[in-house]
Motif scaffolding. Structure first.
Motif, short mmCIF file in Angstrom:
data_model
loop_
_atom_site.label_atom_id
_atom_site.label_comp_id
_atom_site.label_asym_id
_atom_site.label_seq_id
_atom_site.Cartn_x
_atom_site.Cartn_y
_atom_site.Cartn_z
N THR A 122 -73.68 -25.11 64.60
CA THR A 122 -74.14 -23.85 64.31
C THR A 122 -73.25 -23.03 64.85
O THR A 122 -72.22 -23.21 65.50
N VAL A 123 -72.91 -21.57 63.82
CA VAL A 123 -72.40 -20.63 64.38
C VAL A 123 -73.12 -19.34 64.63
O VAL A 123 -74.07 -19.45 63.99
N ASP A 125 -73.92 -15.30 64.72
CA ASP A 125 -74.00 -14.24 63.91
C ASP A 125 -72.47 -13.75 63.74
O ASP A 125 -72.39 -13.44 62.56
N SER A 127 -69.66 -14.91 64.17
CA SER A 127 -68.65 -15.92 63.58
C SER A 127 -69.07 -16.08 62.35
O SER A 127 -68.30 -16.46 61.42
N PHE A 128 -70.37 -15.89 61.89
CA PHE A 128 -71.03 -16.12 60.65
C PHE A 128 -70.35 -15.03 59.81
O PHE A 128 -69.77 -15.44 58.54
N LYS A 129 -70.34 -13.66 60.19
CA LYS A 129 -69.84 -12.57 59.50
C LYS A 129 -68.51 -12.64 59.38
O LYS A 129 -67.78 -12.49 58.04
#
Ligand SMILES: [Zn+2]
Ligand SMILES: [Zn+2]
Ligand SMILES: [Zn+2]
Length: 203
Positions: A122-123, A125, A127-129
């Protein structure tokens, strides 16, 4: 030539990191070439296209009163995002001095995935952005590249058509010049014959 269609084992062109280490290797159109960049290198090579604090990718650059530009590189941040990271001088009217995260710390990396992230797959928030911003910039660059390639092909087709037309016109011109020359020559021949005949009749 066949090996070019296959991603070069998904390695970043810039830092040589692998897909396994950086999760995603983006295929981008950069300086008129197709390149493979990890998320960090992609963002570092596209400063000015996104806010380095909130990672919004700009459609258009924010208006001057809403942005702060990095003192050292083309990076542009939202003024509201950058203000906590900028220093203001005593003069309130002066523009706050802003250094983007990369210029403030040359070891800075936009994208890091921890061993825990790797295990949990999982990453967070942030890292996701970052990933989303890099993917968006890559997608836009590829579609611009495709549009540029289409434009280039169209331009070449137009040039070829113009060249063909010019060649045809030149050929027609040449044919008419030749025809005129031949006509002039044949006139001369006729005249000469006439002279000859006249001479003959006179004698
Ligand atoms: Zn890289
Ligand atoms: Zn921002
Ligand atoms: Zn900078």
């Amino acid at each position: 030539m066949n090996h070019t269609s296959q991603p070069p084992s998904a390695t970043c062109t810039s830092c040589a990191t692998t897909q396994r280490l950086s999760l995603i290797i983006h295929n981008v159109r950069y300086l008129a070439h197709n390149r493979y960049f990890c998320t960090n290198c992609l963002l570092k090579n596209h400063h000015g296209l996104f806010c380095p604090i909130c990672f919004q990718v700009y459609h258009d650059s924010p208006p001057p009163h809403h942005r702060l530009m990095c003192l050292r590189c083309p990076s542009i941040a939202h003024r509201s995002c950058a203000l906590p990271f900028s220093t203001t001088t005593a003069n309130a009217a002066s523009v706050p001095v802003f250094l983007c995260p990369t210029c403030a710390d040359h070891k800075f990396s936009y994208f890091n995935i921890s061993a825990a992230d790797r295990i949990s797959r999982t990453v967070d928030d942030k890292s996701f952005k970052v990933l989303a911003a890099a993917s968006r910039i890559a997608a836009v660059s590829m579609s611009k590249g495709a549009a540029a390639a289409r434009f280039e092909a169209e331009r070449r087709a137009v040039e070829a058509a113009v060249a063909r037309k010019r060649a045809k016109e030149a050929m027609e011109e040449l044919t008419s010049i030749q025809a005129k020359e031949e006509e002039e020559n044949s006139c001369c021949v006729v005249d000469l014959n006439l002279d000859a005949r006249l001479n003959v009749t006179e004698e």
